[in-house]
Design a protein around this motif. Structure first.
Motif, PDB file in Angstrom:
ATOM      1  N   ALA A  66       0.856  -1.194   0.000  1.00 23.51           N
ATOM      2  CA  ALA A  66       0.000   0.000   0.000  1.00 23.51           C
ATOM      3  C   ALA A  66       0.883   1.233   0.000  1.00 23.51           C
ATOM      4  CB  ALA A  66      -0.904  -0.017   1.239  1.00 23.51           C
ATOM      5  N   ASP A  67       0.269   2.385   0.083  1.00 19.88           N
ATOM      6  CA  ASP A  67       0.981   3.660   0.161  1.00 19.88           C
ATOM      7  C   ASP A  67       1.958   3.811  -1.004  1.00 19.88           C
ATOM      8  OD1 ASP A  67       1.619   6.157   1.159  1.00 19.88           O
ATOM      9  OD2 ASP A  67       3.009   5.397   2.669  1.00 19.88           O
ATOM     10  N   GLY A  68       1.441   3.579  -2.224  1.00 17.75           N
ATOM     11  CA  GLY A  68       2.278   3.732  -3.422  1.00 17.75           C
ATOM     12  C   GLY A  68       3.409   2.730  -3.493  1.00 17.75           C
ATOM     13  N   GLY A  69       3.266   1.597  -2.848  1.00 15.13           N
ATOM     14  CA  GLY A  69       4.312   0.581  -2.862  1.00 15.13           C
ATOM     15  C   GLY A  69       5.348   0.773  -1.771  1.00 15.13           C
ATOM     16  N   LYS A  70       5.194   1.796  -0.950  1.00 12.29           N
ATOM     17  CA  LYS A  70       6.164   2.058   0.120  1.00 12.29           C
ATOM     18  C   LYS A  70       5.938   1.159   1.325  1.00 12.29           C
ATOM     19  CE  LYS A  70       6.493   6.859  -1.220  1.00 12.29           C
ATOM     20  NZ  LYS A  70       6.017   8.197  -0.889  1.00 12.29           N
ATOM     21  N   ARG A  71       4.712   0.645   1.486  1.00 11.13           N
ATOM     22  CA  ARG A  71       4.401  -0.202   2.632  1.00 11.13           C
ATOM     23  C   ARG A  71       4.238  -1.636   2.153  1.00 11.13           C
ATOM     24  NH1 ARG A  71       0.743   2.631   5.248  1.00 11.13           N
ATOM     25  NH2 ARG A  71       2.508   3.450   6.363  1.00 11.13           N
ATOM     26  N   ALA A  72       5.032  -2.532   2.685  1.00  7.86           N
ATOM     27  CA  ALA A  72       4.949  -3.955   2.339  1.00  7.86           C
ATOM     28  C   ALA A  72       4.667  -4.756   3.602  1.00  7.86           C
ATOM     29  CB  ALA A  72       6.253  -4.421   1.708  1.00  7.86           C
ATOM     30  N   CYS A  73       3.694  -5.659   3.493  1.00 12.07           N
ATOM     31  CA  CYS A  73       3.293  -6.480   4.632  1.00 12.07           C
ATOM     32  C   CYS A  73       3.198  -7.930   4.171  1.00 12.07           C
ATOM     33  CB  CYS A  73       1.932  -6.047   5.161  1.00 12.07           C
ATOM     34  SG  CYS A  73       1.756  -4.257   5.428  1.00 12.07           S
ATOM     35  N   THR A  74       3.623  -8.849   5.010  1.00 20.48           N
ATOM     36  CA  THR A  74       3.521 -10.271   4.698  1.00 20.48           C
ATOM     37  C   THR A  74       2.956 -11.012   5.896  1.00 20.48           C
ATOM     38  OG1 THR A  74       5.798 -10.674   5.426  1.00 20.48           O
ATOM     39  CG2 THR A  74       5.469 -10.254   3.079  1.00 20.48           C
ATOM     40  N   GLY A  75       2.387 -12.167   5.623  1.00 17.90           N
ATOM     41  CA  GLY A  75       1.840 -12.962   6.713  1.00 17.90           C
ATOM     42  C   GLY A  75       1.032 -14.120   6.193  1.00 17.90           C
ATOM     43  N   THR A  76      -0.037 -14.410   6.905  1.00 21.25           N
ATOM     44  CA  THR A  76      -0.842 -15.587   6.586  1.00 21.25           C
ATOM     45  C   THR A  76      -2.308 -15.226   6.420  1.00 21.25           C
ATOM     46  OG1 THR A  76      -1.205 -16.084   8.928  1.00 21.25           O
ATOM     47  CG2 THR A  76       0.713 -17.119   7.876  1.00 21.25           C
ATOM     48  N   VAL A  77      -3.032 -16.142   5.777  1.00 21.45           N
ATOM     49  CA  VAL A  77      -4.484 -16.041   5.686  1.00 21.45           C
ATOM     50  C   VAL A  77      -5.032 -17.371   6.178  1.00 21.45           C
ATOM     51  CG1 VAL A  77      -4.464 -16.679   3.233  1.00 21.45           C
ATOM     52  CG2 VAL A  77      -6.478 -15.595   4.203  1.00 21.45           C
ATOM     53  N   GLY A  78      -5.870 -17.299   7.203  1.00 18.07           N
ATOM     54  CA  GLY A  78      -6.429 -18.503   7.813  1.00 18.07           C
ATOM     55  C   GLY A  78      -7.696 -18.921   7.099  1.00 18.07           C
ATOM     56  N   VAL A  79      -7.548 -19.637   5.987  1.00 15.82           N
ATOM     57  CA  VAL A  79      -8.718 -20.036   5.198  1.00 15.82           C
ATOM     58  C   VAL A  79      -9.485 -21.180   5.842  1.00 15.82           C
ATOM     59  CG1 VAL A  79      -7.771 -19.215   3.020  1.00 15.82           C
ATOM     60  CG2 VAL A  79      -7.350 -21.574   3.732  1.00 15.82           C
ATOM     61  N   ASP A  80      -8.886 -21.844   6.812  1.00 14.88           N
ATOM     62  CA  ASP A  80      -9.553 -22.963   7.482  1.00 14.88           C
ATOM     63  C   ASP A  80     -10.342 -22.509   8.711  1.00 14.88           C
ATOM     64  OD1 ASP A  80      -7.226 -22.260   8.787  1.00 14.88           O
ATOM     65  OD2 ASP A  80      -6.723 -24.305   9.362  1.00 14.88           O
ATOM     66  N   LYS A  81     -10.400 -21.203   8.938  1.00 11.24           N
ATOM     67  CA  LYS A  81     -11.117 -20.654  10.087  1.00 11.24           C
ATOM     68  C   LYS A  81     -12.319 -19.865   9.608  1.00 11.24           C
ATOM     69  CE  LYS A  81      -6.912 -20.338  12.691  1.00 11.24           C
ATOM     70  NZ  LYS A  81      -5.665 -19.696  12.551  1.00 11.24           N
ATOM     71  N   LYS A  82     -13.289 -19.686  10.496  1.00 16.72           N
ATOM     72  CA  LYS A  82     -14.454 -18.865  10.192  1.00 16.72           C
ATOM     73  C   LYS A  82     -14.490 -17.719  11.182  1.00 16.72           C
ATOM     74  CE  LYS A  82     -17.121 -22.651   8.307  1.00 16.72           C
ATOM     75  NZ  LYS A  82     -18.310 -23.442   8.369  1.00 16.72           N
ATOM     76  N   PRO A  83     -14.483 -16.491  10.769  1.00 15.60           N
ATOM     77  CA  PRO A  83     -14.329 -16.058   9.393  1.00 15.60           C
ATOM     78  C   PRO A  83     -12.877 -16.168   8.932  1.00 15.60           C
ATOM     79  CG  PRO A  83     -14.422 -14.137  10.811  1.00 15.60           C
ATOM     80  CD  PRO A  83     -14.636 -15.359  11.695  1.00 15.60           C
ATOM     81  N   VAL A  84     -12.689 -16.194   7.622  1.00 16.77           N
ATOM     82  CA  VAL A  84     -11.348 -16.212   7.040  1.00 16.77           C
ATOM     83  C   VAL A  84     -10.655 -14.921   7.465  1.00 16.77           C
ATOM     84  CG1 VAL A  84     -10.064 -16.178   4.875  1.00 16.77           C
ATOM     85  CG2 VAL A  84     -12.082 -17.638   5.106  1.00 16.77           C
TER      86      VAL A  84
END
Length: 150
Positions: A66-84
């Motif tokens: 975000a922020d014109g490519g200046k902000r980079a974030c990494t992590g996980t997405v819990g697709v096996d949980k409700k809510p995702v």
């Protein structure tokens, strides 16, 4: 409308009270594809008050910029949980989009409400691809998405 956050519902917000969203329940029920990936795997783009936001999801991992490519974030997405849910760490320590829950997904659109108070409506712009090494996502040199849905 200020142009920030979500683009709103196409039906003008007219939904039956108490009726569950078919797209969100379908997305949760069929999120895992049996190959280590999910129905959420893909590349997405959104417009926000702080500029374009890019999101890539692949086999339970996520990268956001975000922020014109200046902000980079990494992590996980819990697709096996409700809510995702997304759990991200940004290289610059920003927490605006560190934790988010999927409100709706239909394969083309992904609506995420972030704990920091933002809401992004992402449009799918591409198929899933392996995410780059997080060390290469330090910000500063990432290009802004060129194709925004909507």
């Amino acid at each position: 409308m200020t142009g920030c956050g979500s683009g709103g519902d196409k039906d003008g917000g007219k939904k039956e009270a108490g009726a569950p969203s078919a797209s969100s329940s379908t997305a949760r029920d069929s999120a895992l594809d049996g190959k280590g990936g999910s129905s959420f795997d893909g590349v997405y783009a959104a417009r926000s008050g702080d500029g374009p936001v890019g999101l890539s999801v692949y086999q339970g991992k996520a990268a956001l910029y975000a922020d014109g490519g200046k902000r980079a974030c990494t992590g996980t997405v819990g697709v096996d949980k409700k809510p995702v849910a997304f759990t991200l760490t940004c290289a610059d320590g920003n927490t605006d989009r560190a934790s988010g829950k999927v409100e709706r997904s239909d394969g083309r659109t992904l609506v995420v409400s972030w704990a920091g108070g933002r809401k992004d409506t992402f449009s799918r712009t591409g198929d899933a691809a392996q995410l780059p090494d997080p060390a290469k996502l330090g910000g500063g040199g990432l290009p802004a998405p060129t194709k925004l849905g909507g």
